[in-house]
Structure formats: structure tokens, C-alpha cells
Design a protein around this motif. Structure first.
Motif, PDB file in Angstrom:
ATOM      1  N   GLN A 206      51.465  27.518  49.552  1.00  0.00           N
ATOM      2  CA  GLN A 206      52.398  26.183  50.154  1.00  0.00           C
ATOM      3  C   GLN A 206      51.743  25.554  50.894  1.00  0.00           C
ATOM      4  O   GLN A 206      50.028  25.461  51.491  1.00  0.00           O
TER       5      GLN A 206
ATOM      6  N   ASN B  48      56.450  17.018  54.401  1.00  0.00           N
ATOM      7  CA  ASN B  48      55.617  18.146  55.799  1.00  0.00           C
ATOM      8  C   ASN B  48      56.231  19.593  55.417  1.00  0.00           C
ATOM      9  O   ASN B  48      57.425  19.893  54.739  1.00  0.00           O
ATOM     10  N   PRO B  49      54.725  20.624  55.691  1.00  0.00           N
ATOM     11  CA  PRO B  49      55.219  21.746  55.194  1.00  0.00           C
ATOM     12  C   PRO B  49      55.822  22.430  56.113  1.00  0.00           C
ATOM     13  O   PRO B  49      56.475  23.026  55.843  1.00  0.00           O
ATOM     14  N   VAL B  50      56.835  21.930  57.622  1.00  0.00           N
ATOM     15  CA  VAL B  50      57.745  22.883  58.225  1.00  0.00           C
ATOM     16  C   VAL B  50      58.599  21.747  57.905  1.00  0.00           C
ATOM     17  O   VAL B  50      60.193  22.972  57.700  1.00  0.00           O
ATOM     18  N   VAL B  51      59.532  20.741  57.554  1.00  0.00           N
ATOM     19  CA  VAL B  51      60.562  19.833  57.154  1.00  0.00           C
ATOM     20  C   VAL B  51      60.648  19.721  56.274  1.00  0.00           C
ATOM     21  O   VAL B  51      62.171  19.112  55.744  1.00  0.00           O
TER      22      VAL B  51
ATOM     23  N   TYR C 295      59.025  21.741  50.634  1.00  0.00           N
ATOM     24  CA  TYR C 295      59.682  24.151  50.211  1.00  0.00           C
ATOM     25  C   TYR C 295      60.044  24.091  48.904  1.00  0.00           C
ATOM     26  O   TYR C 295      59.681  25.224  48.063  1.00  0.00           O
TER      27      TYR C 295
END
Lengths: 279, 289
Positions: free
Chosen positions: B141, B124-127, B132
Motif C-alpha cells: 500500500q 490516492n491510497p483510499v479511493v 488499489y
């Protein structure tokens, strides 16, 4: 002296490699565990924190509020238990028939069974199987979720293979003592085959607990859904992308099979290893 | 009961289940693949091989054939290589190796859906941690699950990971079956460790590798449905739609039973060939003994 240093160095390198490999394999589960213990505020902090600042167990309670996880777990447990018992018992019967009897048509029946070994019908034949369930009025019932899985070629082969390793003298001796075939099966063969039967049961339980496509298509009410389908519901619409809750749910779904695996790992390895090639 | 009848009696439950829930649906599939249902579902036409022709000439089916082939070939090849390398290390007799084995076997207990959940999270790109780490290492990203070809790579990673436990259990039991004396003899003859691997380990592991390749084909062709349904739903576009995902879509979303049956028949044919090859191979092994 030099040789022993070299040997020690080799051990150290191997231990380091082992740690790296174990981390690679276990990391997805460990990171999910870490995420599941983060508070809503910390879940979205960027960059992601490796460990939660403060352990937040509320996510595990939220899972049961967001979706009917208790019911899903119960359904999965009922279904996996029924399938495990059926597959194991019928596997013992069929395996015993092929291993201990010479009978007319045995080769033909064996071939018929063998051809289904690599045909996972609940995936390959999902459409006609579903139509069959409609004809039986079994859609959205435990019948549809269990009966088609009560017997399989795999269990039969595992048991047959095992029974063939048991010396024939044993059966001959039992027969001379006047025991019928069924008496021999229940009073001698099954008791001495406990660990193999345990292995087959454990493999079947994991298989049944992890079924996905079939429960997805054959259930439509929330009361009948299994834990694997519950995860999809949890992720798709229930929790505003709070990955803390989603991962808590995932770990709840994983816990039963993972714990079973850790406790009886020797059984799994034994059972799986004998399913290979020694035909 | 006469002893002669006992085996038939014992086989009744298994044959009944197999007959009713595998052979009978297979026959139904063959029949349905030759028919087409009218748009309102009230009439059925016999169309012969037309469903198959339409399927084989459809560009989307051809694309899905390539996707399936790439997905299966890459997952199996990389999966087997990684599993074998890990197994070689896990086969060393050093203190504590038992615990490491238990850990490495554990993905066996993970379901396809759960593997899909875990990797959706990691990518997941955020979490996601893996996403990361990629950002840190390469400065990009990536929206893994919503762009091509990274979505395909994502389901390949999840598939390989989930299969590791199963593969390593087999490789390790194979490695343990090779007598130490073979290696000792080769050592005395001056063979280095690379040479020993290629002329002893690899040939002696080939039956197990073959068996695993077939089990992995079944897994990636079919069971991976759960991974795909959780991670990408066949998207973006059509780019992660494999045969089994297409079958699900045609059968349960578009309700195109004739087409779905034709697809099932093609899958049965493919698995028939796999079974045949396996059967041939096993017979050779039996002969060998």
C-alpha cells in the motif's frame, strides 16, 4: 487458405491491442467519470467499486455550491476567446507579412520572432512579467490574463507555413486585377485558408483554456480566477476529500476542450502536423 | 498605403506583444539577477554575479537540478518509446482504427492541472484504482504522493500520460508519410519486421522524433508546473521540486526576486541552447531538401 487465416489472426491481434491501448489512455477519464457519479457513501467504500451502484448526479450540482464554478467557467471562456481571436488574427497578419512580402529587415525580424518559439514567457519569465503587470496596474484584471498572449511566434509560423504553400500566381493575378495586398488577404487568402485558420484557432483555444501558472499568480480575488485554479481550490479545502465532487469538477473543467477536440479533431491534427519540421 | 510599408504595418501587433511581454521582461530579469533587495524591500544593492554563485553552490539547487534532469530525461525517453509503440499499432489499416485514433489523441485536450487531478485521484491510497491495483498485485500500500521516490514516479506517470496524445499525433503523421513501397522492397529483400523497423521506420522518423523531443523538453521543464502543483507541491521534502517549481516558490512565496531572476536567466540559457540546436538541425533539413 493458410495465408488468409494468418492474415485474419493478425487483424484480430491488432484489434485486441487497439482496445488495450485505448483503455490505457482513456481509463483515467473513465474512472473519474465513474467516481463522479458515486454517492458520498459509495465514494469511500473499500475496495473501490468499478461502477456506481446507483447514478448520483448530485456531485455535479455540489461543485457549483462548493466553489464559484459558474464564474470560473465564464472567466475561462472570456479569456480563452479573447486570446484565441487575438492570436489567430495577429498570426494571420504576421504570417502573411513573412510569407508574401520581400522587405528590408525581414530576416532580422524573423530571427527575433524565431528565438521566442521555445520561450514560454508566462512560465520562464513569470516574475518580471508579474512585476510588469503591477506597474501597469493590471494585476487581477482580464488585461493581465489576455494581453500578453495576444500574439505568438507559434501562430505566426503556422500561418506563414500555410501561406507559403499557396501558389504565387494567385497573388499576381489578383494584383493584375487591381487588388491591393490587404484586399487579396481578406477576399481571397483568408476565405481559401478557412480550415488552417480553424486549426490555429482550435489549438490556441486549448492552450488558453489550459493555462495554469499565470492565472494562479496574477489573480487574487475569486471573481477573476479561472477554471483550472478553481480545481485546486476544490481539491485543497472545499469538499472534505469527497472525490466524487472533486472528479465532477475536474470533468466539468475538461469537458469544453475535450468536446472541441472530438468535434474538430481533423483540424487539430492538420494544424499540429504542419507545425512540425517543415520549416 | 505604399506596398513597401504593408508588411511592417502587419507585423506591428506581434512585435509589440513579443517585445513588451517577452524581450522586455527578459532584460529586466538580467538586470534583477545582478541585484539583491534588502530584507525590508526598501533598498536595492548591486551584487554582480553573487546571486548566481549562491544559487550554483546551494545544495538544494543542485538537488533540484538532478530532480529536473531525471524528471525530464525519464519522462521524455519513456514517453517517446510508449508513444511510438502505440503509434505502430494505430498505423495498421484495420476496421475501426479511426475511432481508436481519436480516443488515443484525446489527452491532448487535457490540461496539466487536470492531468494532476486525475492522477492524484487514481493514486490516492483510499479511493484510487491504480493504487488499489498495486495493492492487489504486489501487496504494498504505497502512499504515492507523500513518499520518495514514488512521488517523483507519480508526476512522471501523469506527465507521460498527458503527453501521449501530442506525441502520437506526430508519430502517426510521420508513419503515414513513409511510402509503402519502401517496406515492399525490404520484404522482397527478405528483411523481417524487426529489421524493417530498425532500418526503415526508425531512421525516417528521426526528424519527427527530434522535434518531439524538443517540444517534450519544453513541456516537461515548464508546463508540468500544473501537474506538480496539484499533485505534490514539490514535496515530500524537496523531492519533486523542479526548476520551474523552485522559480515559483522563490518568486511568489519567498519573494526573493534576485534569486528568482538568476534562476530565470539559467532557464533562458538552457532554452537558448535548445533553440540553437533546433535551428542548426532545421537548417540541415532545409539544406537536405
Amino acid at each position: 487458405m493458410k495465408k488468409s487465416t494468418k492474415k485474419k489472426l493478425r487483424v484480430v491481434i491488432i484489434e485486441v491491442l487497439l482496445v488495450v491501448i485505448a483503455l490505457i489512455v482513456l481509463l483515467p477519464i473513465l474512472l473519474a467519470l465513474s467516481m463522479s457519479l458515486k454517492s458520498p457513501g459509495e465514494v469511500f467504500s473499500f475496495p473501490p467499486t468499478l461502477l456506481p451502484h446507483k447514478l448520483y448526479f448530485q456531485n455535479y450540482i455540489e461543485v457549483f455550491k462548493k466553489v464559484n464554478m459558474g464564474r470560473f467557467l465564464l472567466n475561462s471562456l472570456i479569456i480563452a476567446s479573447i486570446i484565441t481571436v487575438g492570436k489567430t488574427i495577429f498570426g494571420i497578419f504576421a504570417g502573411f507579412a513573412f510569407a508574401n512580402f520581400k522587405f528590408k529587415g525581414s530576416n532580422l525580424l524573423f530571427a527575433i520572432l524565431f528565438m521566442t518559439l521555445f520561450m514560454p514567457a508566462e512560465l520562464l519569465l513569470v516574475v518580471p512579467l508579474f512585476n510588469l503587470m503591477r506597474i501597469f496596474h493590471w494585476v487581477n484584471t482580464y488585461w493581465a490574463l489576455t494581453v500578453p498572449f495576444l500574439a505568438s511566434a507559434t501562430s505566426t509560423f503556422l500561418m506563414r507555413q500555410h501561406f507559403m504553400t499557396i501558389p504565387k500566381d494567385l497573388e499576381d493575378a489578383a494584383r493584375i486585377d487591381g487588388a491591393t495586398s490587404m484586399k487579396f488577404l481578406f477576399h481571397i487568402l483568408i476565405p481559401i485558408s478557412k480550415s488552417m485558420i480553424g486549426a490555429v484557432a482550435a489549438i490556441n483555444f486549448v492552450y488558453a483554456w489550459n493555462l495554469y501558472l499565470w492565472p494562479l499568480v496574477v489573480t487574487n480575488s475569486n471573481d477573476m480566477k479561472t477554471v483550472q485554479i478553481g480545481l485546486k481550490m476544490l481539491m485543497s479545502n472545499q469538499s472534505n476529500n469527497n472525490w466524487g465532487i472533486i472528479m465532477a469538477g475536474t470533468l466539468i473543467a475538461l469537458a469544453p476542450t475535450l468536446l472541441l477536440f472530438f468535434f474538430v479533431q481533423k483540424l487539430f491534427v492538420k494544424g499540429l502536423a504542419s507545425s512540425g519540421l517543415k520549416e | 498605403m505604399s506596398r513597401k510599408l504593408v508588411p511592417y504595418f502587419l507585423l506591428i501587433p506581434t512585435l509589440l506583444i513579443i517585445g513588451l511581454f517577452i524581450y522586455y521582461p527578459a532584460v529586466l530579469t538580467l538586470k534583477n539577477s545582478l541585484y539583491r533587495v534588502s530584507p525590508f524591500g526598501n533598498r536595492v544593492f548591486f551584487v554582480g554575479a553573487k546571486n548566481f554563485e549562491a544559487l550554483l553552490h546551494s545544495p538544494s539547487y543542485q538537488q533540484e537540478a538532478w530532480t529536473t534532469l531525471i524528471f525530464v530525461a525519464v519522462s521524455i525517453t519513456l514517453g517517446l518509446i510508449i508513444s511510438l509503440l502505440f503509434s505502430l499499432v494505430l498505423n495498421e489499416k484495420v476496421p475501426g482504427v479511426g475511432i481508436f485514433r481519436t480516443i488515443v489523441f484525446s489527452p491532448y485536450a487535457v490540461s496539466p492541472a487536470i492531468a494532476g487531478m486525475l492522477w492524484s485521484f487514481l493514486l490516492n491510497p483510499v479511493v484510487g484504482y491504480v493504487s488499489y491495483a498495486f495493492l492487489k498485485m504486489f501487496g504494498v500500500q504505497s502512499h504515492w504522493l507523500t513518499t520518495y521516490p514514488s512521488a517523483l514516479i507519480a508526476i512522471i506517470i501523469a506527465t507521460i500520460w498527458q503527453n501521449l496524445g501530442f506525441n502520437i499525433i506526430f508519430f502517426l503523421s510521420g508513419l503515414q508519410g513513409i511510402p509503402d513501397s519502401y517496406y515492399e522492397a525490404a520484404k522482397i529483400d527478405g528483411a523481417g519486421s524487426v529489421r524493417r523497423f530498425f532500418s526503415i521506420t526508425l531512421p525516417l522518423l528521426s526528424p519527427i522524433t527530434f522535434y518531439l523531443a524538443i517540444m517534450d523538453i519544453i513541456f516537461t521543464m515548464f508546463s508540468s508546473f500544473g501537474i506538480i502543483d496539484i499533485m505534490t507541491q514539490g514535496g515530500p521534502g524537496n523531492s519533486t521540486t523542479t526548476f520551474i517549481y523552485r522559480l515559483y516558490r522563490d518568486g511568489f512565496i519567498y519573494f526573493n526576486s534576485g534569486m528568482a531572476s538568476a534562476e530565470s536567466m539559467i532557464l533562458i540559457l538552457i532554452m537558448g541552447v535548445v533553440t540553437f540546436i533546433y535551428f542548426k538541425f532545421v537548417q540541415r533539413v532545409v539544406h537536405y531538401r
